[in-house]
Design an enzyme around this catalytic site. Structure first.
Site, PDB file in Angstrom:
ATOM      1  N   GLY A  12       0.777  -1.239   0.000  1.00  0.00           N
ATOM      2  CA  GLY A  12       0.000   0.000   0.000  1.00  0.00           C
ATOM      3  C   GLY A  12       0.808   1.289   0.000  1.00  0.00           C
ATOM      4  N   THR A  13       1.995   1.281  -0.621  1.00  0.00           N
ATOM      5  CA  THR A  13       2.736   2.552  -0.646  1.00  0.00           C
ATOM      6  C   THR A  13       2.040   3.572  -1.551  1.00  0.00           C
ATOM      7  OG1 THR A  13       4.225   1.905  -2.453  1.00  0.00           O
ATOM      8  CG2 THR A  13       4.957   1.414  -0.197  1.00  0.00           C
ATOM      9  N   ILE A  93      -7.361  -9.350 -11.582  1.00  0.00           N
ATOM     10  CA  ILE A  93      -7.866  -8.794 -12.845  1.00  0.00           C
ATOM     11  C   ILE A  93      -9.394  -8.771 -12.778  1.00  0.00           C
ATOM     12  CG2 ILE A  93      -7.993  -9.065 -15.361  1.00  0.00           C
ATOM     13  CD1 ILE A  93      -5.203 -10.250 -15.312  1.00  0.00           C
ATOM     14  N   LEU A  94      -9.940  -7.556 -12.817  1.00  0.00           N
ATOM     15  CA  LEU A  94     -11.394  -7.395 -12.695  1.00  0.00           C
ATOM     16  C   LEU A  94     -12.065  -7.743 -14.021  1.00  0.00           C
ATOM     17  CD1 LEU A  94     -11.153  -4.031 -10.788  1.00  0.00           C
ATOM     18  CD2 LEU A  94     -11.917  -6.216  -9.836  1.00  0.00           C
ATOM     19  N   HIS A 110       0.350   1.499 -13.179  1.00  0.00           N
ATOM     20  CA  HIS A 110       1.136   0.341 -13.633  1.00  0.00           C
ATOM     21  C   HIS A 110       2.615   0.733 -13.622  1.00  0.00           C
ATOM     22  CE1 HIS A 110       1.873  -3.457 -15.619  1.00  0.00           C
ATOM     23  NE2 HIS A 110       2.725  -2.817 -16.401  1.00  0.00           N
TER      24      HIS A 110
HETATM   25  C1  GAR Z   1       3.167  -0.893  -7.470  1.00  0.00           C
HETATM   26  O1  GAR Z   1       4.434  -0.827  -8.087  1.00  0.00           O
HETATM   27  C2  GAR Z   1       2.067  -0.873  -8.507  1.00  0.00           C
HETATM   28  O2  GAR Z   1       2.346  -0.049  -9.599  1.00  0.00           O
HETATM   29  C3  GAR Z   1       2.063  -2.316  -8.944  1.00  0.00           C
HETATM   30  O3  GAR Z   1       2.263  -3.056  -7.760  1.00  0.00           O
HETATM   31  C4  GAR Z   1       2.968  -2.262  -6.797  1.00  0.00           C
HETATM   32  C5  GAR Z   1       2.132  -2.179  -5.551  1.00  0.00           C
HETATM   33  O4  GAR Z   1       2.806  -1.505  -4.542  1.00  0.00           O
HETATM   34  N1  GAR Z   1       0.822  -2.644  -9.597  1.00  0.00           N
HETATM   35  C6  GAR Z   1       0.728  -3.532 -10.581  1.00  0.00           C
HETATM   36  O5  GAR Z   1       1.673  -4.198 -10.982  1.00  0.00           O
HETATM   37  C7  GAR Z   1      -0.656  -3.697 -11.181  1.00  0.00           C
HETATM   38  N2  GAR Z   1      -0.562  -4.292 -12.487  1.00  0.00           N
HETATM   39  P1  GAR Z   1       2.034  -0.824  -3.322  1.00  0.00           P
HETATM   40  O6  GAR Z   1       1.077  -1.865  -2.723  1.00  0.00           O
HETATM   41  O7  GAR Z   1       3.146  -0.493  -2.362  1.00  0.00           O
HETATM   42  O8  GAR Z   1       1.315   0.399  -3.823  1.00  0.00           O
END
Ligand code: GAR
Length: 208
Positions: A12-13, A93-94, A110
């Protein structure tokens, strides 16, 4: 004031970047009203609780398919009167029901320059593994509207980030988050909440 739901699956950053931007008054015309996690133990739920934002779990493992889970999510989002759905590290994937329920009102971040390193199977750390394997000198992040094609919706914003010679996936991931994702996502959400994103076919125009 638009009501925003942030969908998460892990650390969740990106959610934190949104919460911090909201704290600085940078989400104009919108408010994070709910955080929904696809995984019960996600640290993102703690971040929501610390910020006083209601957190919900709609666990992927409780449903027989992505479609069944999507239907449960749509129902919850409607019950909460959500205007904007933000996918911030959401790893399920929704299916089309979500896009039909929230047309041009779902935003995803992304961690690559779409259309590179995108589509089914390209998520999280895998994206950076693939970019390093390919040997690109630039990668980055993309914020886009979600359509029925995985990672294929109209692009709102992109930012390139340098790949350095000794990068490993974790280091590249962190650089892309810091230099691109954590900035682009709150900016795009704020623009949406001010009705400043106009979708024209595949192009998103940013209104003054
Ligand atoms: C992030 O880098 C986000 O862009 C990616 O997963 C990570 C989640 O980090 N999302 C995807 O790859 C979706 N296709 P977070 O939980 O720390 O925000």
């Amino acid at each position: 004031m638009k009501k925003i739901a942030v969908l998460v699956s892990g650390g969740g950053t990106n959610l934190q970047a949104l919460i911090d931007a909201q704290g600085r008054g940078e989400i104009v015309g919108g408010e994070i009203a709910a955080v929904i996690s696809s995984a019960p133990g996600a640290f993102a739920l703690e971040r929501a609780a610390n910020a006083g934002i209601p957190g919900y779990v709609i666990a992927r493992k409780e449903f027989p398919s992505n479609q069944a889970m999507t239907l449960a999510l749509v129902e919850k989002l409607r019950e909460l009167n959500i205007d904007l759905v933000v996918l911030a590290g959401f790893m399920v994937i929704l299916t089309e029901e979500m896009v039909k329920a929230f047309p041009n009102a779902i935003i995803n971040v992304h961690p690559a320059l779409i259309p590179s390193f995108a589509g089914p199977g390209c998520f999280g750390l895998h994206v950076h593994e693939k970019a390093l394997e390919y040997g690109v000198k630039l990668s980055g992040a993309t914020v886009h509207f979600v359509s029925e094609e995985c990672d294929g919706g109209p692009i709102i914003s992109q930012k390139s980030v340098e790949v350095l010679p000794d990068d490993i996936p974790e280091v590249l991931q962190r650089r892309i988050m810091e230099q691109a994702e954590w900035k682009l996502l709150p900016q795009a959400v704020s623009l949406f909440c001010q009705d400043r994103l106009k979708v024209e076919g595949r192009t998103v125009r940013i209104l003054d």
